[in-house]
Design a protein around this motif. Structure first.
Motif, PDB file in Angstrom:
ATOM      1  N   LEU A  10       0.819  -1.214   0.000  1.00 29.08           N
ATOM      2  CA  LEU A  10       0.000   0.000   0.000  1.00 29.08           C
ATOM      3  C   LEU A  10       0.854   1.267   0.000  1.00 29.08           C
ATOM      4  N   LEU A  11       1.843   1.307   0.877  1.00 29.11           N
ATOM      5  CA  LEU A  11       2.680   2.513   0.936  1.00 29.11           C
ATOM      6  C   LEU A  11       3.512   2.655  -0.334  1.00 29.11           C
ATOM      7  N   SER A  12       4.050   1.550  -0.818  1.00 27.07           N
ATOM      8  CA  SER A  12       4.811   1.595  -2.063  1.00 27.07           C
ATOM      9  C   SER A  12       3.923   2.085  -3.205  1.00 27.07           C
ATOM     10  N   GLY A  13       2.717   1.554  -3.304  1.00 25.35           N
ATOM     11  CA  GLY A  13       1.787   1.972  -4.357  1.00 25.35           C
ATOM     12  C   GLY A  13       1.401   3.429  -4.247  1.00 25.35           C
ATOM     13  N   LEU A  14       1.199   3.892  -3.016  1.00 24.83           N
ATOM     14  CA  LEU A  14       0.877   5.303  -2.796  1.00 24.83           C
ATOM     15  C   LEU A  14       1.999   6.194  -3.327  1.00 24.83           C
ATOM     16  N   LEU A  15       3.228   5.854  -2.983  1.00 19.74           N
ATOM     17  CA  LEU A  15       4.372   6.659  -3.440  1.00 19.74           C
ATOM     18  C   LEU A  15       4.548   6.571  -4.955  1.00 19.74           C
ATOM     19  N   LEU A  16       4.428   5.374  -5.506  1.00 16.88           N
ATOM     20  CA  LEU A  16       4.586   5.226  -6.955  1.00 16.88           C
ATOM     21  C   LEU A  16       3.487   5.986  -7.706  1.00 16.88           C
ATOM     22  N   GLY A  17       2.264   5.900  -7.212  1.00 19.24           N
ATOM     23  CA  GLY A  17       1.163   6.635  -7.841  1.00 19.24           C
ATOM     24  C   GLY A  17       1.365   8.140  -7.773  1.00 19.24           C
ATOM     25  N   ALA A  18       1.800   8.608  -6.611  1.00 13.11           N
ATOM     26  CA  ALA A  18       2.052  10.045  -6.460  1.00 13.11           C
ATOM     27  C   ALA A  18       3.199  10.488  -7.365  1.00 13.11           C
ATOM     28  N   LEU A  53       9.025   8.081  -6.753  1.00 14.37           N
ATOM     29  CA  LEU A  53       9.203   6.867  -7.549  1.00 14.37           C
ATOM     30  C   LEU A  53      10.339   6.005  -6.998  1.00 14.37           C
ATOM     31  N   LEU A  54      11.450   6.633  -6.663  1.00 20.70           N
ATOM     32  CA  LEU A  54      12.579   5.882  -6.121  1.00 20.70           C
ATOM     33  C   LEU A  54      12.256   5.233  -4.782  1.00 20.70           C
ATOM     34  N   PHE A  55      11.642   5.992  -3.889  1.00 19.01           N
ATOM     35  CA  PHE A  55      11.354   5.462  -2.561  1.00 19.01           C
ATOM     36  C   PHE A  55      10.245   4.413  -2.614  1.00 19.01           C
ATOM     37  N   GLY A  56       9.275   4.604  -3.492  1.00 15.65           N
ATOM     38  CA  GLY A  56       8.232   3.596  -3.669  1.00 15.65           C
ATOM     39  C   GLY A  56       8.810   2.293  -4.200  1.00 15.65           C
ATOM     40  N   LEU A  70      12.696   4.597   5.409  1.00 14.55           N
ATOM     41  CA  LEU A  70      13.263   5.748   6.124  1.00 14.55           C
ATOM     42  C   LEU A  70      13.287   6.977   5.213  1.00 14.55           C
ATOM     43  N   ALA A  71      13.654   6.782   3.961  1.00 13.60           N
ATOM     44  CA  ALA A  71      13.660   7.895   3.006  1.00 13.60           C
ATOM     45  C   ALA A  71      12.236   8.423   2.792  1.00 13.60           C
ATOM     46  N   ALA A  72      11.260   7.532   2.735  1.00 14.46           N
ATOM     47  CA  ALA A  72       9.867   7.959   2.566  1.00 14.46           C
ATOM     48  C   ALA A  72       9.411   8.789   3.761  1.00 14.46           C
ATOM     49  N   ALA A  73       9.788   8.382   4.960  1.00 14.60           N
ATOM     50  CA  ALA A  73       9.427   9.161   6.156  1.00 14.60           C
ATOM     51  C   ALA A  73      10.018  10.569   6.061  1.00 14.60           C
ATOM     52  N   GLY A  74      11.256  10.652   5.605  1.00 13.26           N
ATOM     53  CA  GLY A  74      11.882  11.963   5.417  1.00 13.26           C
ATOM     54  C   GLY A  74      11.173  12.785   4.354  1.00 13.26           C
ATOM     55  N   LEU A  75      10.775  12.134   3.288  1.00 11.29           N
ATOM     56  CA  LEU A  75      10.068  12.835   2.215  1.00 11.29           C
ATOM     57  C   LEU A  75       8.724  13.367   2.697  1.00 11.29           C
ATOM     58  N   PHE A  76       7.982  12.543   3.438  1.00 18.79           N
ATOM     59  CA  PHE A  76       6.693  12.994   3.953  1.00 18.79           C
ATOM     60  C   PHE A  76       6.863  14.217   4.852  1.00 18.79           C
ATOM     61  N   THR A  77       7.956  14.268   5.557  1.00 19.36           N
ATOM     62  CA  THR A  77       8.250  15.426   6.408  1.00 19.36           C
ATOM     63  C   THR A  77       8.665  16.628   5.556  1.00 19.36           C
ATOM     64  N   ALA A  78       9.478  16.373   4.553  1.00 22.32           N
ATOM     65  CA  ALA A  78      10.009  17.453   3.719  1.00 22.32           C
ATOM     66  C   ALA A  78       8.938  18.154   2.885  1.00 22.32           C
ATOM     67  N   VAL A  79       7.892  17.435   2.489  1.00 28.42           N
ATOM     68  CA  VAL A  79       6.879  18.060   1.642  1.00 28.42           C
ATOM     69  C   VAL A  79       5.806  18.799   2.449  1.00 28.42           C
TER      70      VAL A  79
END
Length: 125
Positions: A10-18, A53-56, A70-79
């Motif tokens: 689910l999280l991978s798909g969310l990131l890839l879709g975004a 795309l990379l993190f997904g 971990l990178a996705a958590a950072g990205l969610f914070t950064a955006v």
């Protein structure tokens, strides 16, 4: 203990879709890039799309899942500042749109926590 396959997918798909959305409809993302950032909004839109795309993809692969989470958590914070920008810019829009923009603000917290849970669950024993 590994993270559940469903949660990871689910999280991978969310990131890839975004990430795909950043390239398919970049103008909607350009509009929420904080104006204080240097350079063109489109550059930031594409950079964040590539990161998603990379993190997904990294989440989808067991070998890179911990790092991707971990990178996705950072990205969610950064955006988060982009969501603040959107809420500010949409302050004069109709109430349902204002509510949508405001609802995005606290959404970043559970997303980051979700990614961190996956990161911890994938910890080597």
């Amino acid at each position: 203990m590994a993270a559940s396959k469903r949660s990871v997918r689910l999280l991978s798909g969310l990131l890839l879709g975004a990430g795909v959305a950043h390239f398919a409809r970049p103008a909607q993302f350009d509009a929420i890039v904080p104006r204080v950032l240097p350079g063109r909004a489109r550059t930031w839109t594409y950079a964040s799309g590539v990161a998603e795309l990379l993190f997904g993809a990294a989440l989808a692969v067991p070998r890179t899942r911990r790092t991707g989470a971990l990178a996705a958590a950072g990205l969610f914070t950064a955006v988060f500042p982009a969501n603040v920008q959107m809420a500010y810019d949409w302050r004069d829009r109709p109430a349902p749109l204002r509510a949508l923009a405001l609802a995005r603000l606290p959404l970043q917290v559970p997303l980051a926590l979700w990614a961190l849970r996956i990161h911890r669950a994938e910890r080597p024993s």
